[in-house]
Design an enzyme around this catalytic site. Sequence first.
Site, mmCIF file in Angstrom:
data_model
loop_
_atom_site.group_PDB
_atom_site.id
_atom_site.type_symbol
_atom_site.label_atom_id
_atom_site.label_comp_id
_atom_site.label_asym_id
_atom_site.label_seq_id
_atom_site.Cartn_x
_atom_site.Cartn_y
_atom_site.Cartn_z
ATOM 1 N N HIS A 192 -6.053 -5.327 -10.317
ATOM 2 C CA HIS A 192 -5.451 -6.319 -9.427
ATOM 3 C C HIS A 192 -5.153 -7.620 -10.163
ATOM 4 O O HIS A 192 -4.370 -8.444 -9.681
ATOM 5 C CB HIS A 192 -6.360 -6.587 -8.236
ATOM 6 C CG HIS A 192 -6.568 -5.397 -7.362
ATOM 7 N ND1 HIS A 192 -7.592 -4.490 -7.566
ATOM 8 C CD2 HIS A 192 -5.882 -4.943 -6.292
ATOM 9 C CE1 HIS A 192 -7.523 -3.532 -6.660
ATOM 10 N NE2 HIS A 192 -6.497 -3.786 -5.864
ATOM 11 N N GLU A 209 0.814 -1.212 0.000
ATOM 12 C CA GLU A 209 0.000 0.000 0.000
ATOM 13 C C GLU A 209 0.847 1.261 0.000
ATOM 14 O O GLU A 209 0.556 2.234 -0.706
ATOM 15 C CB GLU A 209 -0.947 -0.013 1.199
ATOM 16 C CG GLU A 209 -1.990 -1.119 1.154
ATOM 17 C CD GLU A 209 -2.911 -1.017 -0.048
ATOM 18 O OE1 GLU A 209 -3.009 0.050 -0.662
ATOM 19 O OE2 GLU A 209 -3.533 -2.036 -0.389
#
Length: 795
Positions: free
Chosen positions: A423, A336
Site C-alpha cells: 500500500h 477493490e
Amino acid sequence: MKRALAAVSAVLLTSGLLTCVVTPAHAAPPTSPAPDASAAARAATVLRANPGAVQGSSAESYQVRSTKVDPSGAAHTRYTRTYQGLRVYGGDFVIHTAPNGTYAGSSVGLAAPLTLATSARTTAAAAKKAASARFVGKAEAVGTPELFVDASSGQGRLAWETVVSGWQPDGQTPSRLHVITDATTNATVGSYDEIESVVGSGQGIYTGTVSIDTTLSGSTYQMIDPSHGNGRTCDMNNGTSTCTTFTDADNAWGTGANSNRQSAGVDAHFGAAKTFDYFKNTHGRNGIFGNGTGVPSRVHYGNNYVNAFWDGAQMTYGDGSSNSRPLVSLDVAGHEMSHGVTEALAGLVYSGESGGLNEATSDIFGNMVEFYSAAPSDPGDYQVGEKININGNGTPLRYMYNPSLDGSSDSCWSTSTKNKDVHYSSGVANHFFFNLAEGTGATSYGTSPVCGSAPAVTGIGRAKAEKIWYRALDVYFTSNTSYVNTTTPANTARAYSLRAATDLYGSCSTEYKAVQAAWTAVNVAGSDSTCSTGNDFSVALSPTAGSVNPGSSTSTTVSTATTSGSAQTVTFSASGLPSGASAAFSPASVTSGGSSTLTISTSASTPPGTYSVTVNGAGAVTRSATYTLTVNGTGGGCTAPGQKLANPGFESGATGWTASSGVITNASGQAARTGSYKAWLNGYGTTRTETLAQSVTLPSGCSSYALSFWLHIDSAETTTSVAYDKLNVQVLNSGGTVLATLATYSNLNKATGYSQKSFSLAAYAGQTVSLKFTGTEDSSLQTSFVVDDTALTVS
C-alpha cells in the site's frame, strides 16, 4: 504387444496469484473468456521458433492463459509455464505477434533459462509447519504444500507453497495466506494474502442522489442489476456469513443517511455499476471478469469493521468505526474491483514492487472510476478513500499527487521501496500516473513535486494516461514486473508503459516522451531506446548473460522487432569480445521481426573475467543490446569428472527426467534391462509422439565425454525396407535448438534383448545441453523403443 493407453486428465497449472476465494455466501468467479484460437496458434508457431525469447528450455511446457487481438491484427498471447512438471511462479510471459503473424517481441520475467534440480531436500510436513508459524490470527485450515519453482526474482528456486486459511487478528477479515518456503533450507522466503483490503433513483451516503438499475420480482424490487450482468447487492446484517439481497416496495432506495441500511447499498450498487461501465466503455473490457458477469456486493459486513476487501469473487464492505462510516465510497469500490481486473490480466504478485504496482493499479482505476461516474456528491480527485475517514481526522488514505503526505508512502523510488508494504510502495506508480495525467508543480488537485533534479512534466490528460496504463497492464506486464530491475531491465513498468504509449500514440510521440518524463520525475530511470521517427527496429537478447569455460562456447537468441515504419534488413555484429573469442550469427542478417542465434566461442587462452559484449544490429539505424559474458577460472583440467545423468536407470521414477506421460514406467509389458523401471516410448500402434529428456552440464577440460544407453526395439511391423516408426537421439542447447542428431533407430532395427549404444559428447564440453529421445509412431502396428541404464561419464 501393444500397450494400453491409460486415461489421464489434463490439469491446467496457473500462477497461483490472487486466485479466487470461495466463501459460503458466493461461488467462485466466472470463467474468463476463452483465448482466441487463431492468435494462440500463431503465438505457438513463434514460440517454437524462438524459445530463447522467453528463456525457454526443453524441460518446460506452456499453457495459453489468454489472448488479446488488436484492431490491426497484432496479437498478444499470455502463457503460464511448467518446468519438469512443476508450476513456475513468475515464469509467465507474453508472446507478441505482428499482424502478419511474425514475432514482434515478448514480455518475460526470467533472466535466464531454468536449470535446477526438482527434488526437495525438505519435506512437505516441514513446509506446512513453517507456514502455520507464519500465520497471524486464527488459522482454520492448512492446505497441502505444493512443490513448485519460485522464479519471482527472475531466477529459479525450488520451493513449497502452502496456503493457510482463517481469520486475521481482527476476527472478521478472512485470510488466505500463501507462504513460500525454500525447499532446500525450509526458510520462509515470502508470503502474500490473496484477500486484498482497502487499508493498505436512490440516495447514497457519499454519492448523493443517483440512478441505479434494479429488478422487479412480482410486486417487489430487488437490488439486482440487469444492465450490469445481474450484479446483486446484499446486507450482511453486521455478521460474517449470511447476506440478504436488498428489496424495496417502491424502487426508491435509501435516504442518504447511514441509519437507513439501504443507503450504503445504494453506494455499493452504484459503484459496482459504474466500475463495470468504466472498464467496458473506456477500455473495452466486458466487466470485471471480462465476460459480462456482474459483481456481487456485500455491505454492512462485521461489527465495527473498518475495512473493505475483494476476495476474487465479490466485494465486501464494513461499516467503519462504531458502524457509523460504511466504506462504500466510489474510489474504494473501483479500487477493490480493479484488483479483479489486475488478477485476470497480468496477475501481479502481491508483494514487493510488483505488489506496489498491483495496489497502484487499483488506486489509479479507482480514481478514474470516480472521475468517470461524475457523482453529484463525490466528484473526481486524486485522493484515495477521502470520504470514508478511516484515519478519523478527515484525511484520505493516500494522495496520488504527493504520496509521502500520508507519512508512509514513497513519492520517489529508492532501493528500499521493494521492502515496503504494497500500500506504500504503490506511491511511486501513483505519483507517476498523476504526473503523466496532470503534470508536476501546482495543479487543480494538489502540488506534485519532482524527485531530485528531474525536469518538470507537462501532463497529457487523464484520458490518454489511463489508456496507456491499461494497455501496459493488459498486454505487457508480467506477474513480477517491477519499477527497477537490473537482472531483466525490460521487465519494468517504465519499459512496458513506453511500449504501450508507442502502440497507442506512436514511437517518440508527445505521449511517449511524457511517459519518459513522468517516470524520471519519480526517480525511475531506464535504458530507453533512442527515439526515431522513421523506419526503426529494436534488438533484444535472451538470455542476456552466460558463463563459459575457456575453449568452449555459449549461445543466445538475438530478437528484432519493427518499432516504427516498415521492416528492414538488419545485419549483426559484435564488439567487446575478450582475446581469443569470436562471435558467429546464424543467420548473419534478418528482416526486422526475425531472430538469429549468436554463438560466442572462446579459446583455451581466453583470459577469465566478465566482459560486456555489445551486439549491434545495423539497418537504416544501428540498435544495440549488451550480453554479459563470464569466462570461468583459468581453464585446463577436468573440473568435475564422474557420472552426470540423474537417475540414469529410472529406478526413482521421473526424477531428473522430463518425459511424456507414462514413458518412465515399471509396467510389465516390456521388461527393464535391470531393476524394475525403464523408459518405454511408443508401443501404441496409433499415431503418437513421445519424448524423454534431461538437461546436463558438461565440465570443460576433460578427455572423455562418454554417453551410453541400452536400447531394446520391439515391433509388430513386418516390412524389411520402410522405417514407419522412429526414435531420434539428439543433443539440444538450452534454448531448445537441436545441435546434433546422434542416431536414428526404427522398426527396421527390432531385435530381441537390449544392445548398448555409445557416443562422444566432447563437442559440447563446457556447455549445458539437453539429451533428448523422441519416438514417433504411425497409425498402425506398434513399435516400442525401450531405453534403460543410461550413463554420461566424464573423465
